[in-house]
Motif scaffolding. Structure first.
Motif, short mmCIF file in Angstrom:
data_model
loop_
_atom_site.label_atom_id
_atom_site.label_comp_id
_atom_site.label_asym_id
_atom_site.label_seq_id
_atom_site.Cartn_x
_atom_site.Cartn_y
_atom_site.Cartn_z
N SER A 130 0.83 -1.21 0.00
CA SER A 130 0.00 0.00 0.00
C SER A 130 0.86 1.26 0.00
CB SER A 130 -0.92 0.01 1.23
OG SER A 130 -1.83 -1.06 1.19
N LEU A 131 1.92 1.24 0.79
CA LEU A 131 2.81 2.39 0.86
C LEU A 131 3.46 2.68 -0.49
CD1 LEU A 131 4.52 4.51 2.31
CD2 LEU A 131 6.01 2.68 3.13
N LEU A 132 4.03 1.64 -1.10
CA LEU A 132 4.70 1.84 -2.38
C LEU A 132 3.70 2.23 -3.46
CD1 LEU A 132 7.47 1.76 -3.67
CD2 LEU A 132 7.11 -0.66 -4.19
N GLY A 133 2.51 1.61 -3.44
CA GLY A 133 1.48 1.94 -4.43
C GLY A 133 1.05 3.39 -4.33
N ALA A 134 0.88 3.88 -3.10
CA ALA A 134 0.48 5.27 -2.90
C ALA A 134 1.55 6.23 -3.40
CB ALA A 134 0.17 5.53 -1.43
N LEU A 135 2.81 5.92 -3.12
CA LEU A 135 3.90 6.78 -3.58
C LEU A 135 3.99 6.80 -5.10
CD1 LEU A 135 6.69 5.87 -1.01
CD2 LEU A 135 5.38 7.99 -1.13
N GLN A 136 3.86 5.63 -5.70
CA GLN A 136 3.92 5.55 -7.15
C GLN A 136 2.75 6.28 -7.80
OE1 GLN A 136 4.19 1.26 -7.49
NE2 GLN A 136 6.41 1.31 -7.73
N ALA A 137 1.61 6.32 -7.10
CA ALA A 137 0.45 7.04 -7.63
C ALA A 137 0.60 8.54 -7.51
CB ALA A 137 -0.82 6.58 -6.89
N GLY A 138 1.53 9.00 -6.65
CA GLY A 138 1.78 10.43 -6.54
C GLY A 138 1.48 11.05 -5.19
N ALA A 139 1.20 10.23 -4.16
CA ALA A 139 0.93 10.78 -2.83
C ALA A 139 2.14 11.52 -2.30
CB ALA A 139 0.55 9.66 -1.86
N ARG A 140 1.89 12.65 -1.61
CA ARG A 140 2.97 13.47 -1.06
C ARG A 140 3.18 13.23 0.43
NH1 ARG A 140 6.22 16.60 -4.36
NH2 ARG A 140 6.62 17.68 -2.43
N GLY A 141 2.31 12.43 1.04
CA GLY A 141 2.46 12.11 2.44
C GLY A 141 1.71 10.85 2.77
N TYR A 142 2.07 10.21 3.88
CA TYR A 142 1.44 8.94 4.25
C TYR A 142 1.43 8.83 5.77
CZ TYR A 142 0.22 4.00 3.42
OH TYR A 142 -0.44 2.78 3.34
N LEU A 143 0.24 8.89 6.33
CA LEU A 143 0.05 8.73 7.77
C LEU A 143 -0.86 7.54 8.02
CD1 LEU A 143 -0.66 12.38 9.03
CD2 LEU A 143 1.55 11.21 8.84
N VAL A 144 -0.65 6.89 9.15
CA VAL A 144 -1.51 5.79 9.56
C VAL A 144 -2.54 6.35 10.54
CG1 VAL A 144 -1.60 3.55 10.73
CG2 VAL A 144 0.31 4.10 9.21
N LYS A 145 -3.81 5.91 10.36
CA LYS A 145 -4.87 6.37 11.26
C LYS A 145 -4.48 6.05 12.71
CE LYS A 145 -8.78 6.29 8.08
NZ LYS A 145 -10.07 5.66 7.72
N GLY A 146 -4.80 6.98 13.56
CA GLY A 146 -4.33 6.91 14.94
C GLY A 146 -3.31 8.01 15.20
#
Length: 238
Positions: free
Chosen positions: A102-118
């Motif tokens: 999920s992390l790599l997929g989001a980055l490859q899609a163009g996400a500029r940040g990634y936080l986990v709920k909580g």
């Protein structure tokens, strides 16, 4: 974002956010957290990818906060579509999914940040402001995991580019391309210097090169030699 975007954001009363999540209670709580400060304003919410595309087109926000689990298509697909339709629009992923795929997929899609709920209120606010101003931000150990994932991807690509090299020889070649001498390479890989010299000799023969400089140039062409990081300033959230 360019100066015109910054002026528009300031005139509109702060960072304008669209929240995309299919859980109404979570959206309600996130809206309250974001709007607890005067410089952030939630201008719309969406619970599907289709709705997200519509509200982003209508509202032209500064940031989209995106869940990955949506009922009609994944948040990764939504992020990819937004990147195509609105180049430069920052997407901050906020999700329960913390697996490498999920992390790599989001980055490859163009996400500029990634936080986990909580993540706490201050952490989320910091991330929203950071991506709104062109940076990139990731929670906890995710920044280190990104570097490892991208480095692993580069090595896999190099193994395909140089099929005659063993995995260990690719590791040695990567360190040669980074400018390390034999002693440093031996320490990094827990090898004897003689073993490193033998690996380098085999690499020269297999790549038909005569010097470390030539080998390093070939390695960099294949994606080795430099640590790879996501675009923009990167740091832990908070």
């Amino acid at each position: 974002m360019d100066g015109a975007d910054a002026d528009r954001r300031g005139a509109a009363g702060g960072v304008r956010v669209v929240v995309v999540d299919d859980h109404p209670l979570f959206r309600e709580g996130l809206r309250a957290a974001l709007e607890s400060t005067p410089d952030v304003r939630v201008v719309a919410e969406a619970e599907t990818t289709a709705a997200a595309l519509e509200v982003v087109a209508a509202q032209r926000p500064d940031v989209v906060v995106m869940d990955l689990s949506l009922p009609d298509a994944s948040g990764i697909e939504a992020t990819k579509r937004l990147a195509q339709l609105h180049p430069g629009l920052p997407v901050l992923v906020l999700t329960t999914s913390d697996d490498d795929g999920s992390l790599l997929g989001a980055l490859q899609a163009g996400a500029r940040g990634y936080l986990v709920k909580g993540a706490g209120r201050d952490e989320v606010l910091h991330a929203v402001r950071t991506v709104a101003h062109g940076g990139a931000v990731f929670s906890g150990d995710i920044a280190a995991r990104i570097s490892a994932l991208l480095a692993g991807g580069a090595r896999r690509g190099a193994e395909q580019a140089f099929p005659s090299l063993t995995s260990r020889e690719v590791e040695v070649l990567d360190l040669v391309a980074r400018g390390l001498d034999n002693r440093r390479i031996a320490r990094e890989l827990f090898l004897a210097e003689k073993t490193v010299r033998n690996h380098i000799s085999h690499i020269f023969d297999k790549l038909n090169v005569a010097s470390r400089t030539e080998a390093a140039a070939r390695a960099r062409d294949a994606g080795l030699g430099e640590p790879q990081r996501p675009a923009g300033p990167v740091g832990p959230a908070g």
